[in-house]
Design a protein around this motif. Structure first.
Motif, PDB file in Angstrom:
ATOM      1  N   PRO A 244       0.823  -1.218   0.000  1.00 44.89           N
ATOM      2  CA  PRO A 244       0.000   0.000   0.000  1.00 44.89           C
ATOM      3  C   PRO A 244       0.858   1.269   0.000  1.00 44.89           C
ATOM      4  O   PRO A 244       0.500   2.272  -0.628  1.00 44.89           O
ATOM      5  CB  PRO A 244      -0.819  -0.134   1.281  1.00 44.89           C
ATOM      6  N   GLY A 245       1.979   1.209   0.735  1.00 39.01           N
ATOM      7  CA  GLY A 245       2.888   2.346   0.731  1.00 39.01           C
ATOM      8  C   GLY A 245       3.487   2.584  -0.640  1.00 39.01           C
ATOM      9  O   GLY A 245       3.627   3.724  -1.083  1.00 39.01           O
ATOM     10  N   VAL A 246       3.844   1.506  -1.345  1.00 35.55           N
ATOM     11  CA  VAL A 246       4.367   1.644  -2.703  1.00 35.55           C
ATOM     12  C   VAL A 246       3.328   2.308  -3.600  1.00 35.55           C
ATOM     13  O   VAL A 246       3.636   3.230  -4.372  1.00 35.55           O
ATOM     14  CB  VAL A 246       4.768   0.269  -3.276  1.00 35.55           C
ATOM     15  N   ALA A 247       2.076   1.829  -3.496  1.00 39.02           N
ATOM     16  CA  ALA A 247       1.009   2.401  -4.318  1.00 39.02           C
ATOM     17  C   ALA A 247       0.808   3.881  -4.017  1.00 39.02           C
ATOM     18  O   ALA A 247       0.595   4.702  -4.923  1.00 39.02           O
ATOM     19  CB  ALA A 247      -0.289   1.626  -4.087  1.00 39.02           C
ATOM     20  N   ARG A 248       0.905   4.237  -2.729  1.00 45.83           N
ATOM     21  CA  ARG A 248       0.734   5.643  -2.353  1.00 45.83           C
ATOM     22  C   ARG A 248       1.843   6.499  -2.943  1.00 45.83           C
ATOM     23  O   ARG A 248       1.582   7.577  -3.493  1.00 45.83           O
ATOM     24  CB  ARG A 248       0.707   5.771  -0.826  1.00 45.83           C
ATOM     25  N   TRP A 249       3.078   6.032  -2.836  1.00 47.41           N
ATOM     26  CA  TRP A 249       4.184   6.809  -3.373  1.00 47.41           C
ATOM     27  C   TRP A 249       4.108   6.911  -4.887  1.00 47.41           C
ATOM     28  O   TRP A 249       4.464   7.953  -5.476  1.00 47.41           O
ATOM     29  CB  TRP A 249       5.518   6.217  -2.937  1.00 47.41           C
ATOM     30  N   MET A 250       3.659   5.841  -5.542  1.00 53.93           N
ATOM     31  CA  MET A 250       3.520   5.904  -7.000  1.00 53.93           C
ATOM     32  C   MET A 250       2.441   6.901  -7.407  1.00 53.93           C
ATOM     33  O   MET A 250       2.584   7.620  -8.397  1.00 53.93           O
ATOM     34  CB  MET A 250       3.215   4.517  -7.557  1.00 53.93           C
ATOM     35  N   ALA A 251       1.359   6.961  -6.638  1.00 54.87           N
ATOM     36  CA  ALA A 251       0.307   7.942  -6.927  1.00 54.87           C
ATOM     37  C   ALA A 251       0.825   9.363  -6.739  1.00 54.87           C
ATOM     38  O   ALA A 251       0.546  10.262  -7.548  1.00 54.87           O
ATOM     39  CB  ALA A 251      -0.900   7.684  -6.030  1.00 54.87           C
ATOM     40  N   ILE A 252       1.605   9.561  -5.660  1.00 53.80           N
ATOM     41  CA  ILE A 252       2.214  10.877  -5.441  1.00 53.80           C
ATOM     42  C   ILE A 252       3.147  11.217  -6.597  1.00 53.80           C
ATOM     43  O   ILE A 252       3.149  12.346  -7.109  1.00 53.80           O
ATOM     44  CB  ILE A 252       2.965  10.897  -4.092  1.00 53.80           C
ATOM     45  N   GLY A 253       3.938  10.232  -7.020  1.00 52.54           N
ATOM     46  CA  GLY A 253       4.863  10.455  -8.122  1.00 52.54           C
ATOM     47  C   GLY A 253       4.163  10.807  -9.416  1.00 52.54           C
ATOM     48  O   GLY A 253       4.615  11.685 -10.167  1.00 52.54           O
ATOM     49  N   ALA A 254       3.032  10.140  -9.690  1.00 55.09           N
ATOM     50  CA  ALA A 254       2.281  10.439 -10.908  1.00 55.09           C
ATOM     51  C   ALA A 254       1.781  11.884 -10.889  1.00 55.09           C
ATOM     52  O   ALA A 254       1.874  12.605 -11.899  1.00 55.09           O
ATOM     53  CB  ALA A 254       1.112   9.463 -11.053  1.00 55.09           C
ATOM     54  N   ALA A 255       1.264  12.305  -9.746  1.00 58.25           N
ATOM     55  CA  ALA A 255       0.777  13.682  -9.626  1.00 58.25           C
ATOM     56  C   ALA A 255       1.923  14.680  -9.804  1.00 58.25           C
ATOM     57  O   ALA A 255       1.774  15.699 -10.506  1.00 58.25           O
ATOM     58  CB  ALA A 255       0.100  13.872  -8.274  1.00 58.25           C
ATOM     59  N   GLN A 256       3.063  14.395  -9.172  1.00 63.19           N
ATOM     60  CA  GLN A 256       4.206  15.293  -9.300  1.00 63.19           C
ATOM     61  C   GLN A 256       4.679  15.376 -10.751  1.00 63.19           C
ATOM     62  O   GLN A 256       4.987  16.464 -11.257  1.00 63.19           O
ATOM     63  CB  GLN A 256       5.348  14.818  -8.403  1.00 63.19           C
ATOM     64  N   ALA A 257       4.756  14.222 -11.411  1.00 61.93           N
ATOM     65  CA  ALA A 257       5.245  14.199 -12.790  1.00 61.93           C
ATOM     66  C   ALA A 257       4.333  15.013 -13.710  1.00 61.93           C
ATOM     67  O   ALA A 257       4.812  15.744 -14.592  1.00 61.93           O
ATOM     68  CB  ALA A 257       5.351  12.759 -13.277  1.00 61.93           C
ATOM     69  N   ILE A 258       3.024  14.902 -13.507  1.00 58.53           N
ATOM     70  CA  ILE A 258       2.086  15.632 -14.359  1.00 58.53           C
ATOM     71  C   ILE A 258       2.146  17.132 -14.078  1.00 58.53           C
ATOM     72  O   ILE A 258       2.302  17.956 -14.991  1.00 58.53           O
ATOM     73  CB  ILE A 258       0.658  15.101 -14.150  1.00 58.53           C
TER      74      ILE A 258
END
Length: 314
Positions: A244-258
């Motif tokens: 779940p932590g990995v998924a959360r960080w990936m979601a944060i990363g997607a938002a940052q990248a966009i």
């Protein structure tokens, strides 16, 4: 009470190493607490030995040379720990130079905060001629923090730090050697310390200068490092099998990248120098998404040896 050892890992940087060591020889107000300085030579050829031996007579405390022939940043740090029994361990990288009050400030901050790890600020220095990205690069190789000494919620990196060995550096080899080539060897260490309710501190007046060599003082290198820094939180969560932590960080990363990617496009269109910062944040976001093996850039160990060999042959 001589209870502090300073560990300096090095890899074929004779000029930088001498500058770092002479800055340590000039430390003031440590009240006899500096026990020894340990230089860990990570060059398979042991190229730093002669320089360290030549400087030993100028050192006010024992200057210990250790050869760690297997290239790797975590291996070098572990070898330095094995060479000393000091209960307090300070780390200074070989491309850094400590101001005269550096070690005393770290010690004072550790005593006042009772933190397990204390970090200090860094002034980034880059060569002349680095172009429009120079202000960004100086900030990238530097480190800012609070204006006053005290506890902080999150850790920084090992360079310019003081650690309580018993709590922050458990076991014989606390640095994960799987990080030997990519770096980030301290991420898992500090994540585990945080999980044990460890405390992090900041020494506002423990200054060092970091001198980026020409091959690193480039936008390409800094953005590659930014990508690797972005990978850190996702990789740490994956190592702990915290999916779940990995998924959360990936979601944060997607938002940052966009978000930052769009900002980068706009700033690039107008040729604004601030685009370097948005490039950096975009790459950190992408790093959180592409954290898997195969995407890790390698900055240390055998890759750095190969680069140095190419330079020598040229």
């Amino acid at each position: 009470m001589t209870d502090v050892a300073v560990i300096v890992p090095t890899l074929r940087r004779p000029f930088d190493l001498e500058r770092a060591l002479r800055s340590l020889f000039a430390q003031k107000d440590v009240d006899g607490r500096l026990r020894e300085i340990v230089v860990v030579d990570n060059d398979p050829a042991g190229s730093a030995r002669a320089g360290v031996e030549a400087l030993s007579s100028a050192c006010p405390v024992p200057l210990i040379y250790r050869h760690a022939p297997r290239p790797g940043v975590a291996t070098a740090r572990n070898a330095g720990l094995a060479a000393t029994e000091a209960p307090l361990i300070a780390f200074l990288d070989d491309d850094e130079a400590a101001l005269p009050g550096w070690l005393a400030a770290l010690i004072r901050a550790q005593m006042s905060t009772e933190a397990d790890v204390v970090f200090g600020p860094i002034v980034g220095r880059v060569p002349e001629g680095t172009g429009w990205a120079r202000p960004y690069l100086e900030r990238f190789f530097g480190r800012d923090g609070p204006a006053h000494t005290g506890l902080i919620p999150e850790p920084y990196g090992c360079g310019n730090s003081l650690m309580v060995r018993a709590t922050a550096l458990p076991g014989l080899a606390p640095f994960d050697t799987r990080a030997d080539h990519a770096g980030g060897e301290d991420d898992a260490l500090f994540a585990a310390l945080s999980a044990r309710n460890g405390r992090f501190g900041w020494a506002a007046d423990a200054w060092v200068e970091e001198y980026a060599p020409a091959h690193r003082a480039t936008l390409k290198y800094a953005l590659t490092r930014a990508f690797a820094y972005g990978q850190g939180p996702s990789q740490t969560a994956a190592s702990a099998q915290d999916w779940p932590g990995v998924a959360r960080w990936m979601a944060i990363g997607a938002a940052q990248a966009i978000i930052w990617g769009l900002a980068s496009v706009a700033l690039t269109a107008f040729n604004r120098p601030a685009r370097a910062e948005t490039y950096d944040r975009t790459m950190r976001g992408i790093g959180k998404l592409l954290w898997m093996k195969g995407f890790e850039p390698h900055f240390y160990g055998s890759n750095e040896i190969a680069r140095l060999d190419r330079v020598q042959r040229a």
